[in-house]
Motif scaffolding. Structure first.
Motif, PDB file in Angstrom:
ATOM      1  N   PHE A 157       0.821  -1.216   0.000  1.00 23.41           N
ATOM      2  CA  PHE A 157       0.000   0.000   0.000  1.00 23.41           C
ATOM      3  C   PHE A 157       0.849   1.257   0.000  1.00 23.41           C
ATOM      4  O   PHE A 157       0.322   2.360  -0.219  1.00 23.41           O
ATOM      5  CB  PHE A 157      -0.962   0.002   1.190  1.00 23.41           C
ATOM      6  N   ALA A 158       2.164   1.136   0.208  1.00 24.04           N
ATOM      7  CA  ALA A 158       3.029   2.310   0.101  1.00 24.04           C
ATOM      8  C   ALA A 158       2.910   2.941  -1.276  1.00 24.04           C
ATOM      9  O   ALA A 158       3.050   4.163  -1.424  1.00 24.04           O
ATOM     10  CB  ALA A 158       4.481   1.926   0.372  1.00 24.04           C
ATOM     11  N   SER A 159       2.619   2.131  -2.286  1.00 23.82           N
ATOM     12  CA  SER A 159       2.485   2.662  -3.648  1.00 23.82           C
ATOM     13  C   SER A 159       1.325   3.647  -3.748  1.00 23.82           C
ATOM     14  O   SER A 159       1.440   4.694  -4.395  1.00 23.82           O
ATOM     15  CB  SER A 159       2.290   1.513  -4.641  1.00 23.82           C
ATOM     16  N   ALA A 160       0.190   3.324  -3.103  1.00 20.22           N
ATOM     17  CA  ALA A 160      -0.945   4.246  -3.126  1.00 20.22           C
ATOM     18  C   ALA A 160      -0.639   5.516  -2.342  1.00 20.22           C
ATOM     19  O   ALA A 160      -1.040   6.610  -2.729  1.00 20.22           O
ATOM     20  CB  ALA A 160      -2.190   3.563  -2.561  1.00 20.22           C
ATOM     21  N   SER A 161       0.096   5.364  -1.232  1.00 21.02           N
ATOM     22  CA  SER A 161       0.476   6.540  -0.445  1.00 21.02           C
ATOM     23  C   SER A 161       1.364   7.463  -1.258  1.00 21.02           C
ATOM     24  O   SER A 161       1.203   8.689  -1.237  1.00 21.02           O
ATOM     25  CB  SER A 161       1.207   6.103   0.833  1.00 21.02           C
ATOM     26  N   ILE A 162       2.326   6.877  -1.972  1.00 21.45           N
ATOM     27  CA  ILE A 162       3.238   7.675  -2.794  1.00 21.45           C
ATOM     28  C   ILE A 162       2.470   8.373  -3.918  1.00 21.45           C
ATOM     29  O   ILE A 162       2.642   9.572  -4.174  1.00 21.45           O
ATOM     30  CB  ILE A 162       4.356   6.784  -3.371  1.00 21.45           C
ATOM     31  N   LEU A 163       1.584   7.635  -4.586  1.00 17.79           N
ATOM     32  CA  LEU A 163       0.839   8.196  -5.705  1.00 17.79           C
ATOM     33  C   LEU A 163      -0.114   9.299  -5.249  1.00 17.79           C
ATOM     34  O   LEU A 163      -0.359  10.260  -5.986  1.00 17.79           O
ATOM     35  CB  LEU A 163       0.063   7.085  -6.415  1.00 17.79           C
ATOM     36  N   ALA A 164      -0.625   9.174  -4.025  1.00 11.82           N
ATOM     37  CA  ALA A 164      -1.536  10.194  -3.499  1.00 11.82           C
ATOM     38  C   ALA A 164      -0.839  11.529  -3.262  1.00 11.82           C
ATOM     39  O   ALA A 164      -1.505  12.544  -3.051  1.00 11.82           O
ATOM     40  CB  ALA A 164      -2.178   9.708  -2.197  1.00 11.82           C
ATOM     41  N   LEU A 165       0.491  11.540  -3.290  1.00 11.66           N
ATOM     42  CA  LEU A 165       1.214  12.805  -3.211  1.00 11.66           C
ATOM     43  C   LEU A 165       1.075  13.609  -4.498  1.00 11.66           C
ATOM     44  O   LEU A 165       1.197  14.835  -4.501  1.00 11.66           O
ATOM     45  CB  LEU A 165       2.702  12.552  -2.933  1.00 11.66           C
ATOM     46  N   ALA A 166       0.842  12.901  -5.606  1.00 15.58           N
ATOM     47  CA  ALA A 166       0.838  13.555  -6.914  1.00 15.58           C
ATOM     48  C   ALA A 166      -0.553  13.805  -7.473  1.00 15.58           C
ATOM     49  O   ALA A 166      -0.736  14.717  -8.282  1.00 15.58           O
ATOM     50  CB  ALA A 166       1.645  12.704  -7.908  1.00 15.58           C
ATOM     51  N   VAL A 167      -1.543  12.989  -7.069  1.00 17.37           N
ATOM     52  CA  VAL A 167      -2.889  13.125  -7.621  1.00 17.37           C
ATOM     53  C   VAL A 167      -3.906  13.039  -6.487  1.00 17.37           C
ATOM     54  O   VAL A 167      -3.575  12.698  -5.352  1.00 17.37           O
ATOM     55  CB  VAL A 167      -3.183  12.030  -8.676  1.00 17.37           C
ATOM     56  N   ASP A 168      -5.157  13.326  -6.800  1.00 10.87           N
ATOM     57  CA  ASP A 168      -6.242  13.191  -5.841  1.00 10.87           C
ATOM     58  C   ASP A 168      -6.245  11.774  -5.251  1.00 10.87           C
ATOM     59  O   ASP A 168      -6.068  10.792  -5.987  1.00 10.87           O
ATOM     60  CB  ASP A 168      -7.573  13.457  -6.556  1.00 10.87           C
ATOM     61  N   PRO A 169      -6.423  11.641  -3.920  1.00 16.67           N
ATOM     62  CA  PRO A 169      -6.353  10.307  -3.293  1.00 16.67           C
ATOM     63  C   PRO A 169      -7.319   9.298  -3.901  1.00 16.67           C
ATOM     64  O   PRO A 169      -6.971   8.119  -4.061  1.00 16.67           O
ATOM     65  CB  PRO A 169      -6.707  10.595  -1.832  1.00 16.67           C
TER      66      PRO A 169
END
Length: 251
Positions: A32-44
């Motif tokens: 799930f770290a991948s979703a956390s990282i991606l949420a830095l760049a786009v809407d959660p």
């Protein structure tokens, strides 16, 4: 609106590879770290929507190497509890703002690191006794809920599975089966909640090679890469991204 620009793929590509390595080689606990990282760049919400098909692709790629090596009873207990957990997660998502999702994903990320460090330092202790089947159902509810809102079902699954005295490969194979089923269960409510768009579908097509590469690497890393080194990197990533998401959610 999801902008499929160079910045997005610079973040999403490595994040998806990391998810593949974690899910196919190290028990899904840190994928799930991948979703956390991606949420830095786009809407959660979009981050979750982009990642779910990638996680499902990784699940399929990981099933064959571990086929039949899982512990079916433990898997079915968590899956049975996971289905109502998914429903609870969908109910929360319907009323949650993007900032609340950032806070939640960030809190789960930092909480995961604190939990792992507490276990290793002896501040928390998971008993060596075998947890009863009912505990698997309860853990499953937590797995379904946290998986829906942040793709973070690994930790509650681990609490139950580690008490059942599984081998390293048995644990990994059981985790693969559990999250293959839970992710399928999440797909329909994600679609109804508008978390999939034409842009996320395009992103999925372009990111699919990264997912398959990560799954391939994870299966091979399962026996050769020290878990200590892998999770040390994971804890740093989760702490930094989690704190940033909490800050963004509050400010």
């Amino acid at each position: 609106m999801l902008e499929l620009d160079l910045w997005f793929f610079a973040i999403a590509g490595p994040a998806v590879v990391f998810a593949g390595i974690s899910k196919s080689g190290f028990g899904s606990g840190a994928a799930f770290a991948s979703a956390s990282i991606l949420a830095l760049a786009v809407d959660p919400g979009l981050a979750l929507g982009v990642m779910l098909p990638m996680l499902m692709l990784i699940d399929v790629a990981s099933l064959k190497p571990y086929w039949g090596r899982w512990h079916l009873r433990e898997a079915l207990l968590i899956i049975a509890g996971g289905l109502p957990g998914v429903v609870l997660g969908a109910a929360l998502y319907r009323v949650a703002s993007p900032d609340l999702l950032r806070l939640l994903i960030g809190a789960v990320s930092v909480g995961f690191v604190i939990w792992q460090i507490s276990l290793k330092r002896g501040w928390l202790y998971i008993g060596a006794h075998r947890m009863p089947d009912g505990a698997g159902l309860i853990a499953g509810v937590a797995v379904g809920f946290t998986s829906f809102v942040s793709h973070a079902g690994g930790p509650p699954a681990a609490v139950f599975l580690l008490s059942r005295d599984l081998s390293k490969t048995g644990y990994q194979a059981t985790s693969v089966l559990i999250f293959w089923a839970i992710n399928i269960a999440k797909f329909i409510p994600y679609a109804f909640l508008g978390m999939f768009t034409l842009e996320t579908a395009t992103a999925n097509l372009l990111l699919a090679p990264f997912a398959l590469a990560g799954a391939w690497l994870g299966v091979r890393a399962h026996d050769v890469v020290p878990e200590r080194a892998f999770f040390a990197i994971t804890y740093v990533l989760l702490t930094l991204t989690g704190l940033k998401l909490i800050w963004d959610g509050l400010t």
